[in-house]
Design an enzyme around this catalytic site. Structure first.
Site, PDB file in Angstrom:
ATOM      1  N   TRP A 476       0.843  -1.060  -0.027  1.00  0.00           N
ATOM      2  CA  TRP A 476      -0.035   0.070  -0.197  1.00  0.00           C
ATOM      3  C   TRP A 476       0.835   1.249   0.003  1.00  0.00           C
ATOM      4  O   TRP A 476       1.493   1.658   1.048  1.00  0.00           O
ATOM      5  CB  TRP A 476      -0.911  -0.087   1.306  1.00  0.00           C
ATOM      6  CG  TRP A 476      -1.735   1.045   1.363  1.00  0.00           C
ATOM      7  CD1 TRP A 476      -1.753   2.522   1.599  1.00  0.00           C
ATOM      8  CD2 TRP A 476      -3.148   0.823   1.460  1.00  0.00           C
ATOM      9  NE1 TRP A 476      -2.756   2.900   1.694  1.00  0.00           N
ATOM     10  CE2 TRP A 476      -3.781   2.260   1.676  1.00  0.00           C
ATOM     11  CE3 TRP A 476      -4.276  -0.157   1.243  1.00  0.00           C
ATOM     12  CZ2 TRP A 476      -5.229   2.522   1.602  1.00  0.00           C
ATOM     13  CZ3 TRP A 476      -5.555   0.163   1.311  1.00  0.00           C
ATOM     14  CH2 TRP A 476      -5.905   1.490   1.500  1.00  0.00           C
ATOM     15  N   ASP A 477       1.071   1.837  -1.189  1.00  0.00           N
ATOM     16  CA  ASP A 477       1.960   2.880  -1.286  1.00  0.00           C
ATOM     17  C   ASP A 477       1.141   4.325  -1.103  1.00  0.00           C
ATOM     18  O   ASP A 477       0.083   4.343  -1.500  1.00  0.00           O
ATOM     19  CB  ASP A 477       2.689   2.860  -2.517  1.00  0.00           C
ATOM     20  CG  ASP A 477       4.169   3.504  -2.701  1.00  0.00           C
ATOM     21  OD1 ASP A 477       4.422   4.169  -1.766  1.00  0.00           O
ATOM     22  OD2 ASP A 477       4.845   2.979  -3.656  1.00  0.00           O
ATOM     23  N   CYS A 525       4.024   1.729   2.841  1.00  0.00           N
ATOM     24  CA  CYS A 525       4.959   2.281   1.875  1.00  0.00           C
ATOM     25  C   CYS A 525       4.414   3.728   1.571  1.00  0.00           C
ATOM     26  O   CYS A 525       3.257   4.037   1.452  1.00  0.00           O
ATOM     27  CB  CYS A 525       5.157   1.509   0.685  1.00  0.00           C
ATOM     28  SG  CYS A 525       6.391   2.262  -0.583  1.00  0.00           S
ATOM     29  N   ASP A 547      13.407   3.905  -0.205  1.00  0.00           N
ATOM     30  CA  ASP A 547      13.398   3.360  -1.633  1.00  0.00           C
ATOM     31  C   ASP A 547      14.993   3.177  -1.782  1.00  0.00           C
ATOM     32  O   ASP A 547      15.297   3.129  -3.027  1.00  0.00           O
ATOM     33  CB  ASP A 547      12.737   4.596  -2.355  1.00  0.00           C
ATOM     34  CG  ASP A 547      11.403   4.375  -2.668  1.00  0.00           C
ATOM     35  OD1 ASP A 547      10.819   3.268  -2.486  1.00  0.00           O
ATOM     36  OD2 ASP A 547      10.747   5.572  -3.256  1.00  0.00           O
TER      37      ASP A 547
HETATM   38  C1  GLA Z   1       7.286   3.974  -4.461  1.00  0.00           C
HETATM   39  C2  GLA Z   1       7.963   2.768  -3.634  1.00  0.00           C
HETATM   40  C3  GLA Z   1       8.552   2.089  -4.603  1.00  0.00           C
HETATM   41  C4  GLA Z   1       8.021   1.502  -5.737  1.00  0.00           C
HETATM   42  C5  GLA Z   1       7.398   2.964  -6.545  1.00  0.00           C
HETATM   43  C6  GLA Z   1       6.601   2.529  -7.589  1.00  0.00           C
HETATM   44  O1  GLA Z   1       8.490   4.981  -4.842  1.00  0.00           O
HETATM   45  O2  GLA Z   1       8.483   3.239  -2.575  1.00  0.00           O
HETATM   46  O3  GLA Z   1       8.969   0.819  -3.850  1.00  0.00           O
HETATM   47  O4  GLA Z   1       6.861   0.912  -5.421  1.00  0.00           O
HETATM   48  O5  GLA Z   1       6.865   3.852  -5.700  1.00  0.00           O
HETATM   49  O6  GLA Z   1       6.128   3.710  -8.365  1.00  0.00           O
END
Ligand code: GLA
Length: 751
Positions: A476-477, A525, A547
C-alpha cells in the site's frame, strides 16, 4: 501496584515493573507532575518548595507568599494565558473570544483493562493493564480535559491520550490538542531524534536540550521522511549499555509535533501530539475531540534496553494480534527488476526465475493498471492495463500461483492522477483549493479521504480486487504529501479539520479492509519510509523502510529505524549492484547480510545474475529460513565499536539467550592494524557458547584461530577479535549457540 491514589498527599502514582510516574492535585486543584523515573514509593512533592521567581505570576488565591506559580511548577497538562509561559498543550478560542485555560482537577477513576480509542489506532491492553482517567476543567469556558493513562506494569509502558470536551454553551475552535505533556524539572537532558529525506530516512541526531524550544514535527499530513514521530530524551552519559532514557512515540501517522523547551529554571518540558500547524477543530457545546495516543517508556538500562522495550511493545500490543507469529514469505518485487516496462510474459518469466531461487511470493509493483506506462497517469484506474495484461489480472495470478508461488500486488489507493478516468469523473474528490492551481507531487493529487463516499469507493474497489483474486500480499503505497488543504465537503469554519479528517478516514478504510482480509499481508509504503510510524503498524506489520536499497545506505537507515521500531517491521530487499539509487557496487553477500535484518526479499531481475550469483541467492534464502525465527522473535542490539573502526555491527539474541547471530559490515577500507574487536551483548554469562558457523562476504576467507568454546562472560566482557577483512564493503555473520545443558543464569547480569 499499577495505579494508586493517596488521599492524604493527594498523589496519583502509576507504577510499572521498574518505573514510577507521579502527579499531585495541587493546593488550588491544578494537576502537578511530580516524578517520572526509577520505581519508588515516596511522595515527591518535596522537590518543589515554594520559590518566588521574578516575572512568574501567582494565582490570585496564593498571591500572599508569591512562591507559587504555574510558570515554575511542573504541570501534568499545560495550558496558556493563566501564568504558565512555557509550552502549552492546549489552545482554543471560544466564539465569545475566550482563550487560555485554568485547568483544575474534578475527578479521577481507575479501571481494569485499557481505555478504548474508537477510530484511532492504539495499544491493546495486556493482562495487567489498568487505566486511569483524570478530568480537569476550566471554569470560565466550561472546557473539560480528560487525561487518560494506560499502565502496562510488566511491559514498563505508559500510554497517554486526552479527550477534550466543550462543556460550555458556545462553540469553540480547538487550535492545539497535545496528547502528552511531560515536565522534567531537573537534569541535563539530550534529545535524540530521527531526521531524514526521501531515500535517507531516520538518521539519528543527538543534541543537548538547549535553552530554547526545539521541535520535531511534520506539517505534511504524513508522519514524513523528514522527521519521524519518535524522540528519546536521554542523560548525557547514556549509552547503548547504560543510562537513563525516555522514549516518546505518538501512535499517529499524520502531521505531528513534539516540542522540548528548557525554561529559565532549567526545567525541561516535552509536549507531544498532533501537529498544530494547519490544524483546527470546531467543537460544538457537548462535543468531544479525542487526541491520538502517545506511548511512553522509561529505561535506566541504556538505549538498547529502551529500544527492545519498544520493539516488544509494538509487536505485542500495537500490531495486529498474531501479526508476527508466522514466518514471513521471502518475496521478489518487480519494481527494480522492470519498473514500468513489463508484460504478462515478462512477469511470468520473472516468477519462474524467482521460484527457481526459492522465493515464495512474487510482487507485481507499479504499472499494472489503467494506462500506467509511467508515473504521470492512471492512479485511480484500478483495472488491469489492457496492453500489458490483456486478459486482466486473473490469468496472470493463476499462472503465478500454478508455479507454486503466492501473488502480491502494489496499489496506491489514496492518490489520483489528473490524467485518469477517476479524476475526470470526480474532480471534486481531490484535495485542491478553489481558484488556485493545485500543487502536484510526482504528478499526482490526493483523494479527500475525509469524505465517506471516497472511502466507500476505495473500499468497494479494493475489497472487490481482493475478493476476486487470490492475492496474499498488498503493498500500500502513497507517493506524495498533503498540501492543498481544502475539502469540498466541509464548510468554511471546518476547513482546518481537513488533514486530520484525512487521517481518520485512512484509518477507517484500513480498519475495514484489513479487518475483512486478515490473511492478506499488507505492507505499508510511502515513497519508502515516509510513513514509518506506530499508527501504521496495526494495519501494516511491515513497512518498506526506504526507496534506497543500497546496503551501505541501508545500514544507517535500518539502524536509525531500530531505535523505535522492531526490525521485523522493516521491509528490506537485496537489489542489483551497482545500486540503482547510489550507483555503488557491493558484494551480493553483504546485500544479503543487511537485508536479513528485517522482512527479507529481493528486488532485482534474477536473469541479470550469473549462475554463480543465482546459487548464492539460493544459499541466502536457505540461510534466511534457518534464521527466520531468530530474526523475527529475537532481541536486537546495536553494537558499539571503537571509534576508529569503520564497522556497523548488530546482533540478534534468542529470547532464551541460547542462540545469537552477529552481523557486521565494514563500511570503509580495512582500518590498518586496528583489530576488528567487538563485545557481544545479551548472552548468559555462565553459558558456554560454540560457533556454529561463520560466513564472510566480499573478502578472502582466511584461517581463523577461535577457541572451541567461549563462556558468555568471555564474549560479553572480553569480546571477539575477527580476522581482517580486505575488500570493498565486506561483511561477516556468525551464529553462536549455547551448549545444551550448560547452566542458565536466573537473573541476567547483562542484557
Ligand atoms: C514508491 C515505492 C517504490 C515503488 C514505486 C513505484 O516510490 O516506494 O518501492 O513501489 O513507488 O512507483
Amino acid at each position: 501496584m499499577g495505579i494508586t491514589f493517596d488521599p492524604t498527599s493527594k498523589t496519583l502514582t502509576l507504577t510499572t515493573r521498574s518505573s514510577a510516574y507521579q502527579m499531585q492535585i495541587g493546593p488550588l486543584g491544578h494537576l502537578l507532575h511530580l516524578y517520572y523515573g526509577p520505581r519508588a514509593a515516596d511522595c515527591f512533592s518535596y522537590l518543589y518548595p515554594p520559590r518566588d521567581v521574578g516575572f512568574s505570576p501567582n494565582p490570585a488565591a496564593l498571591r500572599a507568599g508569591r512562591g507559587w506559580s504555574l510558570d515554575t511548577q511542573p504541570q501534568e497538562y499545560s495550558a496558556s494565558l493563566c501564568g504558565d509561559y512555557r509550552l502549552s498543550s492546549l489552545e482554543f478560542s471560544t466564539d465569545e473570544g475566550l482563550r487560555g485555560a485554568d485547568l483544575r482537577y474534578q475527578q479521577h477513576t481507575v479501571s481494569p483493562g485499557k481505555y478504548a480509542l474508537p477510530g484511532l489506532p492504539s495499544a491493546r491492553g495486556a493482562a495487567d493493564t489498568e487505566s486511569l482517567s483524570v478530568t480537569l476543567r476550566d471554569a470560565a469556558t466550561g472546557v473539560e480535559v480528560e487525561l487518560r493513562y494506560g499502565v502496562y506494569e510488566t511491559d514498563d509502558f505508559l500510554t497517554r491520550a486526552v479527550r477534550i470536551r466543550n462543556g460550555g454553551s458556545v462553540p469553540l475552535r480547538l487550535e492545539k490538542a497535545a496528547s502528552l505533556c511531560l515536565d522534567l524539572p531537573f537534569g541535563d537532558w539530550e534529545l535524540l531524534h530521527f531526521f531524514g529525506s526521501h531515500t535517507m530516512e531516520r538518521q539519528p541526531e543527538r543534541v543537548p536540550v538547549a535553552r530554547l524550544i526545539q521541535t520535531v514535527s511534520s506539517r505534511r499530513g504524513f508522519s514524513s521522511h523528514q522527521q519521524n514521530p519518535f524522540v528519546i530524551l536521554c542523560a548525557p552519559d547514556t549509552t547503548e549499555r547504560s543510562g537513563e532514557s525516555i522514549g516518546v512515540m505518538p501512535v499517529w501517522s499524520g502531521s505531528h509535533e513534539t516540542s522540548v523547551e528548557r525554561s529559565q529554571t532549567g526545567a525541561v518540558r516535552l509536549v507531544s501530539g498532533i501537529g498544530s500547524a494547519d490544524f483546527s477543530w470546531r467543537l460544538l457545546p457537548g462535543e468531544t475531540f479525542q487526541t491520538p495516543e502517545v506511548l511512553l517508556s522509561y529505561s535506566a538500562a541504556g538505549l538498547s534496553a529502551l529500544s527492545q522495550s519498544f520493539h516488544r511493545f509494538l509487536r505485542t500490543h500495537v500490531a495486529r494480534p498474531g501479526a508476527y507469529d508466522r514466518p514471513r514469505p521471502v518475496l521478489l518485487n518487480s519494481w527494480e527488476a522492470s519498473y514500468f516496462d513489463f508484460d504478462r510474459a515478462s512477469i511470468l518469466r520473472l516468477a519462474r526465475d524467482a521460484r527457481d531461487l526459492g522465493v515464495e511470493l512474487l510482487v507485481l509493483d507499479d504499472g499494472w493498471f489503467g494506462s500506467r506506462d509511467d508515473d504521470r497517469r492512471a492512479l485511480g484506474d484500478w483495472f488491469a492495463h489492457p496492453r500489458k495484461l490483456p486478459g486482466g489480472l486473473g490469468p496472470l495470478i493463476r499462472e503465478v500461483c500454478a508455479l507454486g508461488l503466492r501473488f502480491g500486488l502494489w496499489v496506491e489507493p489514496e492518490m489520483l492522477s489528473e490524467d485518469s478516468e477517476l479524476y475526470r469523473a470526480h474532480p471534486d474528490w481531490a484535495l485542491t483549493v478553489p481558484g488556485r492551481e493545485p500543487t502536484v507531487g510526482r504528478d499526482q493529487l490526493v483523494l479527500d479521504l475525509g469524505r465517506r463516499e471516497v472511502r466507500d469507493w476505495l473500499y468497494e474497489t479494493f475489497s472487490a480486487l481482493l475478493r476476486e483474486h487470490p492475492i496474499s500480499y498488498i503493498k500500500w503505497d502513497a507517493n506524495r504529501n498533503l498540501s492543498d488543504l481544502y475539502s469540498r465537503a466541509l464548510p468554511p469554519e471546518r476547513q482546518g479539520e481537513t488533514a486530520h479528517r484525512y487521517l481518520l478516514g485512512l484509518y477507517a478504510l484500513l480498519e475495514r479492509l484489513c479487518g475483512e482480509f486478515p490473511d492478506v499481508l499488507f505492507e505499508g509504503c510511502a515513497g519508502g519510509g515516509g510513513r514509518f510510524d506506530a499508527g501504521m503498524l496495526p494495519y501494516f506489520p511491515q513497512i518498506w523502510c526506504s526507496d534506497n536499497t543500497d546496503p551501505i545506505s541501508r545500514l544507517a537507515i535500518q539502524r536509525g529505524s531500530s531505535y523505535g521500531y522492531p526490525p521485523v517491521a522493516m521491509a528490506c530487499h537485496v537489489s542489483a549492484s551497482p545500486n540503482h539509487q547510489t550507483g555503488r557496487s557491493s558484494p551480493l553477500g553483504t546485500r544479503g547480510v543487511v537485508a536479513m535484518t528485517g522482512a527479507f526479499g529481493y528486488e532485482l531481475d534474477p536473469a541479470a545474475l550469473s549462475e554463480e550469483a543465482r546459487e548464492e541467492v539460493r544459499q541466502q534464502i536457505r540461510r534466511y529460513r534457518e534464521l527466520e525465527a531468530l530474526l523475527r522473535c529475537g532481541d536486537y542490539y546495536r553494537l558499539e565499536t571503537a571509534a576508529a573502526l569503520p564497522l556497523t555491527a548488530w546482533q540478534f539474541v534468542s529470547p532464551d539467550r541460547r542462540e545469537t547471530l552477529l552481523s557486521l559490515v565494514q563500511t570503509e577500507a580495512p582500518p590498518g592494524p586496528i583489530p576488528l574487536h567487538l563485545r557481544l551483548r545479551g548472552l548468559d554469562p555462565e553459558a558456554s557458547y560454540r560457533l556454529i558457523w561463520m560466513e564472510r562476504f566480499g573478502c578472502p576467507d582466511s584461517a581463523v584461530a577461535f577457541p572451541e568454546r567461549w563462556s558468555g562472560a568471555a564474549l560479553l566482557h572480553g569480546g571477539l577479535v575477527l580476522p581482517p577483512m580486505p575488500g570493498d564493503y565486506p561483511s561477516a555473520r556468525l551464529l553462536f549457540r549455547a551448549d545444551p545443558g550448560t547452566p542458565r543464569t536466573a537473573f541476567p547480569t547483562e542484557r
